[in-house]
Design an enzyme around this catalytic site. Structure first.
Site: not given
Ligand code: URA
Ligand code: CA
Length: 433
Positions: A82, A161, A168, A183, A187
């Site tokens: 990632h 999320d 946010r 976050s 994922k």
């Molecule tokens: N990318 C994400 O997936 N989450 C965040 O909080 C910031 C960047």
């Protein structure tokens, strides 16, 4: 349990228990806890931070808020990569076939996303016929057979999320290490990988502009991954200037092909080998980074990585002939050079602004509904530290519009040339395990 007490506890700097974190994530996902209370808690987290234990519990709770992909029918250790995002980052296109060629199973779930260029899926769709709409069984079958497949995002992954990220965004709480780390990791973990290699970018074109912040984020994510039982490590790499030379979908496919053939840009090649070696070691296909790197380099020089890319394209309906003949990729109508106005050394190529220029050409999506032009983009001929003569081309604009004055102006403004000596920036800053 009451949300009020949880907010108060975090406001006063205390550690939330696993049960309290589960309570608020579950309640928020199911719509029982209102936005205003979660906003207050997010702001408390922003100021009071979270312990490593809290961060891992928050991540775990978000993972469990939705579907989780089960990759266990795929044999071997599944390693995912990632990147925290940047401009012209072509590494996924290189890494997937490259590490697959040494036997690492790559089961990639990828999205389209917003940004300067499309996501990995968009880039691959520049290859005529290539499609990611395959069933789960087909996906797993392909990885077992060919070691590599890409499937489009489906299912209800980490709904907590999605809700939290939107909240946010409007409450000035995006920029918080525990919230960003949980976050991203939620994922990745819900997507089913056994092990995770993170590429945390730093510099003007990155989410984390500052090296110390990038290091904190890397440490936070590695700690979460390892605490929830996924072997995780991170590389911190430079994103002050775009990675490689190409920024644009088809242009990046061509760049990936060049790199798989051993003729790619130095920085993209080096970062791919660095991340790839970590993936190979985590997958237990080599016992040391040095051995892994040798294997990868060997498969670039003997053509196996390139062959793997063709197998991959063909297995998902793509025209593998483009690999031998990238001229078959979508091509823009106009190629416009950007001549240097003065002689000197390249001091700065602001990645973000180059990305915005690519987007103005149509390479990326501003909203989910925007159409992408797969052919357009920018190919840099100079990088930071390179010498340039007045009149020499700094880059080529690939456009489908004949007038690109606004783009040209943006590009001129984002490239600085100096009479002083300039060193090329460090590419790899650190490894975090
Ligand atoms: N990318 C994400 O997936 N989450 C965040 O909080 C910031 C960047
Ligand atoms: Ca690139």
């Amino acid at each position: 349990m009451r949300m009020y007490d949880i907010i108060e506890k975090k406001r006063d700097g205390h550690e939330l228990s696993k049960a309290e974190i589960n309570f608020f994530i579950k309640g928020y996902t199911e719509g029982e806890i209102p936005d205003y209370q979660v906003s207050a808690l997010l702001m408390a987290i922003y100021f009071q931070d979270m312990t490593e234990e809290e961060r891992a519990n928050l991540t775990d709770s978000m993972v469990k808020s939705g579907d989780q992909i089960d990759l266990s029918p795929i044999s071997g250790i599944k390693v995912d990569k990632h990147s925290t995002g940047g401009v012209g980052d072509t590494t996924t296109l290189v890494l997937a076939p490259l590490v697959a060629s040494v036997g690492v199973p790559v089961a990639k779930m990828s999205g389209r996303g917003l940004g300067h260029t499309g996501g990995t899926v968009d880039k691959l769709e520049a290859v005529s016929g290539f499609h990611v709409e395959i069933s789960n069984d087909e996906f797993i079958g392909l990885v077992n057979k060919n070691k590599v497949a890409v499937v489009g995002q489906s299912g209800n992954l980490t709904p907590a999320d999605k809700k939290l990220y939107s909240l946010r965004d409007v409450t000035a709480t995006v920029n918080s290490i525990p919230l960003i780390a949980s976050s991203i990791m939620s994922k990745k973990i819900a997507s089913g990988a056994d092990a995770i290699v993170l590429d945390v970018k730093t510099g003007a074109g990155a989410f984390m502009k500052d090296l110390d912040d990038a290091r904190d984020l890397a440490n936070a994510m590695v700690s979460i991954g390892n605490r929830v039982g996924r072997n995780t490590m991170a590389i911190i790499s430079d994103m002050s200037q775009p990675l490689g030379n190409a920024i644009g979908n088809a242009l990046e496919v061509k760049e990936a092909i060049d790199t798989l053939k051993g003729k790619g840009p130095d920085d993209l090649t080096e970062l791919s080998l660095t991340l790839g070696s970590q993936m190979v070691v985590l997958a237990k296909k080599a016992s040391s980074i040095e051995e892994a790197r040798e294997k990868l380099k060997e498969n670039i020089s003997n053509g196996k990585a390139f062959e793997q890319f063709k197998i991959f394209l063909k297995s998902q309906g793509g025209d593998a002939a483009i690999a031998d003949n990238p001229e078959l990729l979508p091509k823009a109508s106009y190629k416009i050079e950007l001549p240097a106005k003065v002689s000197g050394t390249i001091e700065e190529i602001i990645a973000d602004d180059i990305g915005t220029a690519a987007m103005l050409l149509g390479a990326g999506r501003a909203t989910k509904e925007s159409e992408i032009d797969l052919a357009v983009g920018i190919v840099l001929h100079k990088k930071i530290g390179d010498l340039v003569e007045e009149g020499e081309s700094l880059l080529t604009i690939h456009a489908n519009q004949d007038s690109v004055e606004e783009v040209k102006e943006k590009l001129y403004a984002s490239i600085a040339i100096t009479k002083n000596d300039v060193k090329a920036p460090t590419l790899i800053y650190d490894t975090v395990t």
